[in-house]
Design an enzyme around this catalytic site. Structure first.
Site, PDB file in Angstrom:
ATOM      1  N   ASN A 102      49.674  55.148  37.611  1.00 52.12           N
ATOM      2  CA  ASN A 102      50.148  56.487  37.994  1.00 52.12           C
ATOM      3  C   ASN A 102      50.958  56.476  39.290  1.00 52.12           C
ATOM      4  O   ASN A 102      51.081  57.492  39.972  1.00 52.12           O
ATOM      5  CB  ASN A 102      48.983  57.473  38.098  1.00 52.12           C
ATOM      6  CG  ASN A 102      47.985  57.053  39.169  1.00 52.12           C
ATOM      7  OD1 ASN A 102      48.094  55.951  39.722  1.00 52.12           O
ATOM      8  ND2 ASN A 102      47.031  57.904  39.485  1.00 52.12           N
ATOM      9  N   ASP A 121      48.677  49.458  38.380  1.00 50.91           N
ATOM     10  CA  ASP A 121      48.728  50.874  38.762  1.00 50.91           C
ATOM     11  C   ASP A 121      49.484  51.644  37.694  1.00 50.91           C
ATOM     12  O   ASP A 121      50.669  51.388  37.470  1.00 50.91           O
ATOM     13  CB  ASP A 121      49.423  50.963  40.133  1.00 50.91           C
ATOM     14  CG  ASP A 121      49.724  52.388  40.536  1.00 50.91           C
ATOM     15  OD1 ASP A 121      49.086  53.307  39.993  1.00 50.91           O
ATOM     16  OD2 ASP A 121      50.596  52.577  41.409  1.00 50.91           O
ATOM     17  N   ASP A 165      50.628  55.432  42.357  1.00 51.01           N
ATOM     18  CA  ASP A 165      50.132  55.800  43.694  1.00 51.01           C
ATOM     19  C   ASP A 165      49.885  54.545  44.537  1.00 51.01           C
ATOM     20  O   ASP A 165      49.284  54.608  45.603  1.00 51.01           O
ATOM     21  CB  ASP A 165      48.868  56.672  43.610  1.00 51.01           C
ATOM     22  CG  ASP A 165      47.708  55.945  42.938  1.00 51.01           C
ATOM     23  OD1 ASP A 165      47.895  54.778  42.505  1.00 51.01           O
ATOM     24  OD2 ASP A 165      46.605  56.527  42.850  1.00 51.01           O
ATOM     25  N   ASP A 197      24.827  43.539  42.859  1.00 46.18           N
ATOM     26  CA  ASP A 197      25.240  43.179  44.220  1.00 46.18           C
ATOM     27  C   ASP A 197      24.016  42.801  45.059  1.00 46.18           C
ATOM     28  O   ASP A 197      22.967  43.456  44.971  1.00 46.18           O
ATOM     29  CB  ASP A 197      25.935  44.410  44.821  1.00 46.18           C
ATOM     30  CG  ASP A 197      26.626  44.111  46.129  1.00 46.18           C
ATOM     31  OD1 ASP A 197      27.519  43.261  46.140  1.00 46.18           O
ATOM     32  OD2 ASP A 197      26.270  44.731  47.150  1.00 46.18           O
ATOM     33  N   GLU A 224      24.302  38.611  42.068  1.00 44.90           N
ATOM     34  CA  GLU A 224      24.759  37.918  43.259  1.00 44.90           C
ATOM     35  C   GLU A 224      23.533  37.610  44.112  1.00 44.90           C
ATOM     36  O   GLU A 224      22.945  38.499  44.717  1.00 44.90           O
ATOM     37  CB  GLU A 224      25.723  38.797  44.048  1.00 44.90           C
ATOM     38  CG  GLU A 224      26.224  38.082  45.286  1.00 44.90           C
ATOM     39  CD  GLU A 224      26.809  39.033  46.331  1.00 44.90           C
ATOM     40  OE1 GLU A 224      27.701  38.584  47.061  1.00 44.90           O
ATOM     41  OE2 GLU A 224      26.366  40.180  46.439  1.00 44.90           O
ATOM     42  N   ASP A 261      29.819  46.582  38.046  1.00 43.06           N
ATOM     43  CA  ASP A 261      29.169  46.191  39.282  1.00 43.06           C
ATOM     44  C   ASP A 261      28.155  47.270  39.630  1.00 43.06           C
ATOM     45  O   ASP A 261      28.460  48.464  39.513  1.00 43.06           O
ATOM     46  CB  ASP A 261      30.209  46.106  40.402  1.00 43.06           C
ATOM     47  CG  ASP A 261      30.071  44.854  41.227  1.00 43.06           C
ATOM     48  OD1 ASP A 261      28.969  44.634  41.752  1.00 43.06           O
ATOM     49  OD2 ASP A 261      31.058  44.110  41.354  1.00 43.06           O
ATOM     50  N   HIS A 304      36.275  38.153  44.857  1.00 48.33           N
ATOM     51  CA  HIS A 304      36.866  39.066  45.835  1.00 48.33           C
ATOM     52  C   HIS A 304      36.372  38.819  47.253  1.00 48.33           C
ATOM     53  O   HIS A 304      36.844  39.455  48.182  1.00 48.33           O
ATOM     54  CB  HIS A 304      36.563  40.501  45.410  1.00 48.33           C
ATOM     55  CG  HIS A 304      35.086  40.755  45.319  1.00 48.33           C
ATOM     56  ND1 HIS A 304      34.288  40.177  44.354  1.00 48.33           N
ATOM     57  CD2 HIS A 304      34.263  41.469  46.102  1.00 48.33           C
ATOM     58  CE1 HIS A 304      33.043  40.533  44.542  1.00 48.33           C
ATOM     59  NE2 HIS A 304      32.979  41.322  45.597  1.00 48.33           N
ATOM     60  N   ASP A 305      35.390  37.926  47.433  1.00 43.23           N
ATOM     61  CA  ASP A 305      34.871  37.642  48.775  1.00 43.23           C
ATOM     62  C   ASP A 305      35.332  36.284  49.294  1.00 43.23           C
ATOM     63  O   ASP A 305      35.206  35.999  50.485  1.00 43.23           O
ATOM     64  CB  ASP A 305      33.330  37.619  48.762  1.00 43.23           C
ATOM     65  CG  ASP A 305      32.732  38.984  48.486  1.00 43.23           C
ATOM     66  OD1 ASP A 305      33.371  39.993  48.839  1.00 43.23           O
ATOM     67  OD2 ASP A 305      31.631  39.035  47.914  1.00 43.23           O
TER      68      ASP A 305
HETATM   69  C1  NOJ Z   1      28.732  41.514  48.114  1.00 43.79           C
HETATM   70  C2  NOJ Z   1      30.057  41.949  47.595  1.00 43.79           C
HETATM   71  O1  NOJ Z   1      30.591  40.945  46.776  1.00 43.79           O
HETATM   72  C3  NOJ Z   1      30.916  42.238  48.810  1.00 43.79           C
HETATM   73  O2  NOJ Z   1      32.257  42.435  48.459  1.00 43.79           O
HETATM   74  C4  NOJ Z   1      30.332  43.430  49.505  1.00 43.79           C
HETATM   75  O3  NOJ Z   1      31.072  43.680  50.668  1.00 43.79           O
HETATM   76  C5  NOJ Z   1      28.872  43.164  49.883  1.00 43.79           C
HETATM   77  N1  NOJ Z   1      28.122  42.611  48.792  1.00 43.79           N
HETATM   78  C6  NOJ Z   1      28.184  44.437  50.312  1.00 43.79           C
HETATM   79  O4  NOJ Z   1      27.942  45.258  49.219  1.00 43.79           O
END
Ligand code: NOJ
Length: 540
Positions: free
Chosen positions: A26, A24, A28, A208, A267, A106, A329-330
């Protein structure tokens, strides 16, 4: 088999950055593009003192109400103010290029945010010109959705819009209505957005949910199957992975190829690796890299990893190139997943050695190089709608998205303000500052691996040959490219193991390039080798 080191995306190490969680600038409490700009030296300053990643993949940074952390885009042509400005983005892109690095964005083509003006128009009336840009249908009966399709996040994939008394389709969250890719104008609008960032000079995209673009025109119900979650009770033959989606990747490839040196990684969200392989086309006409979830989901076992890699090597068409990741991130961060019953850092080192020496492009997730664990997030701190929906079942994704741990100072050096997600308490000991100058740290190990990889042609592009006859718990393979060769021995168990060393192609003895146990440089005795518990050994 195609073993050339060019183009760039074959020989690159890709580093995934969730900008909001990285740094970060700035104050916030939220990470931003300037924070990333300030951290580029950490990622690659052109010397072995930095991590050495060649490309950065940014999680979505386009304008968004942030219900799904940017995967809900409300304007494809602007940067969300949370992350900064278009000028910041341009500066980041230019700075990456100045350093010889690539920048991958992305791109969410399957759906928009419900706040996108296109959807507002589409929703406004049944005869709006953009009505057909999204998937609207009458219900089967009063109060009954058009069919039984389920959203990935659970529940019906349809939402009733009361003013028009029609239902719209969403594969993911209700706030993410699906674009109707069969509508030529909507498709063109998506392709225009796709071209916009390529025209700007980005080096590629992570696409995605690319196998979700098309759905069955007749909306046929999926056949039933057994599963745990509602979504898994159906075989997804009509709502995902339609041949039209593969065809769309071919169209996107033609566009991408009309620019020089760009790439698409996609993906492909599926439980069948066969399907992920389809999106690679013949290796030259669809995705450059198709994500392979099977490898990421493999549990800590030498035999299982070997089986997963061998299967992908077998599935991919000859000209296609594999790519591997453990975390994103998932997913629950792999250091936490792999730790059960063993030494977490020792295993993370073995895993790093594997992903950075297999044939394929490695994708690293920010923080894995220092061993950031998956964080336990209290209900009151949760922000992920998936986590909130399922609480207390721990399927939420906040735990893998916590702020980067730069130092042991306040908020882990991420921000001077309270971060939007709590910093994991491990930051006091698990942080960049502490590991940077410690030769035996996980960070130093990643750096050494990445730099050794760059200097060893066989590791970049050599063919992959698994070694048979290893004791249980050892995964070993060789890589070979003309005069360059490498052998990799990975001991997944915490007991010593004796392994047979293959003879070195072209003669001579193997030299230790890198080892988790002791310095490199030693020559391996021909014949048998004793691996230490949790040892990774790379020879050349
Ligand atoms: C896959 C992404 O990696 C995930 O984070 C997202 O929530 C879903 N696609 C929906 O876009």
């Amino acid at each position: 088999m195609d073993n050339s080191t060019s183009p760039w995306w074959k020989s690159s190490v890709i580093y995934q950055v969730s900008v909001g969680s990285f740094r970060d600038s700035n104050s916030d409490g939220f990470g931003d593009l300037r924070g990333l700009l300030e951290s580029l030296d950490y990622i690659n300053d052109g010397t072995p003192r930095s991590l050495g990643a060649d490309a950065i993949w940014l999680n979505p940074v386009m304008k968004t109400p942030f219900v799904d952390f940017g995967y809900d885009v409300s304007d494809y042509y602007s940067i969300d103010p949370r992350f900064g400005t278009m000028a910041d983005f341009d500066e980041l892109l230019a700075e990456c290029h100045r350093r010889g690095m690539k920048l991958i964005m992305d791109m969410v083509l399957n759906h928009t945010s419900q706040d996108h003006p296109w959807f507002a128009e589409s929703r406004s009336s049944r005869d709006n010109p953009k009505r057909d840009w999204y998937i609207w249908r009458d219900g089967r009966a009063p109060g009954k959705p058009p069919n039984k399709w389920k959203a990935v996040v659970e529940g019906s994939a349809w939402v009733l819009d009361e003013p028009s008394m029609q239902w719209y389709y969403h594969a993911f969250l209700p706030e993410q209505p699906d674009i109707n890719w069969r509508n030529t104008e909507a498709r063109q609008a998506m392709l225009d957005a796709f071209k916009f960032w390529l025209d700007k000079g980005v080096d590629g995209y992570r696409l995605d949910l690319i196998n979700y673009l098309y759905e069955d025109e007749q909306l046929r119900d999926n056949p039933h199957k057994l599963g745990v979650r509602m979504y898994e009770w159906q075989k997804h033959v009509y709502d995902r992975s339609l041949p039209e989606s593969v065809a769309a990747t071919k169209l996107l490839r033609r566009i991408t190829d009309s620019y020089s040196e760009r790439m698409m990684m996609g993906e492909v969200y599926t439980d069948t690796p066969e399907e992920a392989a389809k999106y690679a086309g013949d290796g030259e006409n669809a995705l450059h890299l198709s994500f392979y979830l099977d490898f990421a989901m493999t549990s800590w076992s030498a035999e299982k990893f070997r089986a997963s890699v061998d299967h992908l090597e077998h599935l991919l068409p000859e000209k296609a190139w594999p790519c591997y990741y453990f975390s994103n991130h998932d997913l629950v961060r792999h250091i936490t997943r792999f730790a059960r019953g063993g030494d977490a850092v020792a295993r993370a080192k073995v895993a790093a050695a594997m992903i950075l020496t297999l044939r394929g492009t490695p994708i690293l997730y920010y923080g894995e190089e220092i061993g950031m664990p998956n964080s336990r997030i209290k209900r009151s701190d949760m922000v992920d709608p998936v986590g909130l929906k399922w609480w207390p079942i721990p399927v939420g994704r906040d735990g893998s998205r916590t702020p980067m741990q730069w130092s042991a100072s306040g908020n882990a050096g991420f921000s001077s303000a309270r971060p939007w997600l709590p910093v994991d308490p491990s930051y006091v000991t698990v942080n960049v500052e502490r590991q940077e100058h410690e030769p035996r740290s996980l960070l130093s190990w990643y750096r050494s691996l990445i730099h050794a990889r760059r200097e060893t042609p066989a590791l970049l592009a050599g063919n992959y040959r698994p070694l048979d006859g290893m004791p249980g718990g050892v995964f070993a393979y060789t890589r070979e490219l003309e005069e360059s060769c490498a052998a990799v021995f990975l001991n997944f168990v915490s007991r010593p193991q004796s392994v047979k060393v293959p003879s070195r192609p072209g003669g001579g003895s193997w030299k230790v390039l890198l080892s988790t146990h002791g310095p490199g440089g030693d020559e391996l005795e021909p014949g048998k080798l004793r691996l230490q518990p949790d040892q990774a050994l790379i020879c050349a």
